[in-house]
Design a protein around this motif. Structure first.
Motif, PDB file in Angstrom:
ATOM      1  N   SER A  88     -42.794 -10.183 -31.609  1.00  0.00           N
ATOM      2  CA  SER A  88     -41.745  -9.909 -32.591  1.00  0.00           C
ATOM      3  C   SER A  88     -42.316  -9.783 -33.998  1.00  0.00           C
ATOM      4  CB  SER A  88     -40.701 -11.027 -32.582  1.00  0.00           C
ATOM      5  OG  SER A  88     -39.998 -11.063 -31.366  1.00  0.00           O
ATOM      6  N   LEU A  89     -41.785  -8.844 -34.746  1.00  0.00           N
ATOM      7  CA  LEU A  89     -42.027  -8.778 -36.183  1.00  0.00           C
ATOM      8  C   LEU A  89     -41.077  -9.744 -36.886  1.00  0.00           C
ATOM      9  CD1 LEU A  89     -42.268  -4.891 -36.484  1.00  0.00           C
ATOM     10  CD2 LEU A  89     -44.166  -6.512 -36.739  1.00  0.00           C
ATOM     11  N   ALA A  90     -41.257  -9.902 -38.183  1.00  0.00           N
ATOM     12  CA  ALA A  90     -40.432 -10.850 -38.937  1.00  0.00           C
ATOM     13  C   ALA A  90     -38.941 -10.515 -38.858  1.00  0.00           C
ATOM     14  CB  ALA A  90     -40.897 -10.887 -40.392  1.00  0.00           C
ATOM     15  N   ASN A  91     -38.609  -9.238 -38.723  1.00  0.00           N
ATOM     16  CA  ASN A  91     -37.191  -8.837 -38.676  1.00  0.00           C
ATOM     17  C   ASN A  91     -36.620  -8.847 -37.265  1.00  0.00           C
ATOM     18  OD1 ASN A  91     -38.433  -6.637 -37.539  1.00  0.00           O
ATOM     19  ND2 ASN A  91     -37.573  -5.117 -38.938  1.00  0.00           N
TER      20      ASN A  91
END
Length: 442
Positions: A88-91
């Motif tokens: 996962s990315l931060a968003n």
């Protein structure tokens, strides 16, 4: 068939080993040489029951090899399986940089027609991006196939060898026979569809299972207020064949590498097409809140936590794995440390992984459940390892400074607790909460 598997994490390694076990010639590829060195010694870089035995067996049979030379593996194979991570990315969106790089490397290495099969969990439309990336780096023809995995850590080999179903997404109908032949050694329950639907099936399946977990945890929270027993409620619900009994075990919520990542990614997928997935947002919120139930019950039983020794049983997100990704223990331990508690940690397998993520003067690393419990004011069971289920509760009560057991996985029965002398708290079973409080206070 001749297969190259790119990536030796849970998906890639287990898939590669199981394809080899069914008679295919498999080359597993990883760019991290230390993993390849371990695998060539038949040592697994992941903890998965039974994996090392299968590695040895299939290496000796000449069906399985490991290399860091991606180009050579691709050239020697007919089917290339992409099984790299999509964290996962931060968003909340999936990070596709690893799979895009793998696709570029595969394209550069091609020496003829290949079938490129994606087993990594990827958002809808990703296989079209993979096709574009490969096309930029080769003049050879190829086809793209989506075959998402549905294995569970801790039972990954059995899930791969005996799956509930296999999902195959194709754009070229001429590949149907080849893909069915490759997978029918595992099951005849093979569902062939288009690529975008196959990509969506993976996310929809995990999101639905996560929803069942959060739903039963909400029911458990209501049970505690109205005097019902969530285990009885779940049993009664599960007898309805429309509902089923799986994933109706109340506790402190889900963790791991799949459910948290996939639910957040699906929320983002919906958001990218201007759709607010309200239900799934609530599922994630409930799951986050549920793990802090442990801390609330500690405060209810002990009052203030500053300077209080608390034993923690279980750090992995589930038993039979050392995976601590999104494990409830991470946030629970951090919250207890912030409250000033002394946390005494024990897990049969995941201690080293946890040490890599968490370190603090208030942590005591223990070598057994008994050591974590001895002299503590409470023990919190966070992972339902078999080792914990076999603990002598009478003896546990005698070594605790205050005989408090908070069972975040509803492991113990009423009969076990009644004779234990413990002040016991579980999830959604209010008549068992504080079972021997009067006896303890007396």
């Amino acid at each position: 068939m001749k297969l190259a598997v790119i990536g030796t994490g849970y998906v890639g390694l287990v898939s590669g080993v199981c394809f080899a076990h069914k008679g295919n010639e498999v080359i597993c590829v990883d760019l991290e040489q230390y993993k390849i060195d371990m695998l060539n010694r038949a040592e697994s870089p992941i903890y998965e029951p039974g994996i090392e035995e299968l590695i040895s067996l299939n290496k000796e049979a000449g069906r399985l090899e490991f290399t860091s030379n991606l180009a050579d593996a691709v050239r020697r194979s007919d089917i290339v399986i992409l099984a790299v991570g999509t964290p996962s990315l931060a968003n909340g969106e999936a990070n596709l940089s690893y799979i895009e790089q793998a696709a570029a490397d595969v394209g550069k290495a091609m020496n003829g027609y290949k079938i490129i099969m994606t087993k990594s969990t990827v958002p809808v439309g990703t296989n079209e991006k993979i096709k574009d990336v490969v096309s930029q780096h080769t003049n050879y023809s190829f086809d793209i196939v989506s075959a998402p995995e549905f294995l569970r850590e801790g039972s990954a080999i059995n899930d791969t060898l005996h799956p509930d179903r296999v999902i195959i997404g194709l754009d070229n109908a001429g590949l149907r026979e080849t893909m069915v032949t490759l997978h029918q050694v595992f099951t005849d329950k093979i569902y062939v569809t288009d690529i975008r639907s196959a990509e969506m099936i993976k996310y929809a399946s995990n999101a639905f299972l996560a929803t069942k977990i959060s739903f039963i945890n909400e029911i458990a929270n209501i049970c505690e207020k109205v005097g019902a027993d969530v285990t009885c409620v779940a049993d009664g619900m599960g007898m309805d064949k429309r509902i089923g009994s799986s994933f109706l075990q109340a506790g402190i919520g889900y963790g791991g590498s799949c459910f948290p990542k996939d639910t957040n990614a699906l929320i983002q997928i919906a958001g990218n097409v201007d759709y607010e997935f309200k239900l799934l947002k609530s599922v994630v919120e409930v799951n986050t809140d549920q793990r802090f139930m442990i801390v609330s019950k500690l405060r209810e039983s002990l009052g203030q936590l500053h300077g209080v020794p608390i034993g923690i049983w279980g750090l992995a997100f589930k038993p039979n794995t050392d995976d601590i990704r999104e494990a409830p223990a991470l946030e629970i331990v951090e919250t207890l440390i912030q409250a000033g508690a002394i946390v005494k940690l024990y897990d049969p397998i995941a201690m080293d992984k946890f040490k890599e993520r968490v370190n603090h003067p208030n942590i005591v690393w223990c070598s057994s459940p008994q050591q974590a419990a001895e002299g503590s004011d409470a023990v919190c069971l966070l992972t339902d390892w078999e080792e914990f289920k076999k603990v002598d509760l009478v003896q546990l009560s005698s070594v605790l400074r205050k005989p408090v057991l908070i069972d975040g996985r509803n492991v113990f029965t009423e009969d076990q607790i009644q004779s234990s002398g413990l002040e016991y708290y579980s999830v959604g079973r209010p008549r068992m909460s504080g079972w021997n409080r009067d006896k303890v206070e007396a």
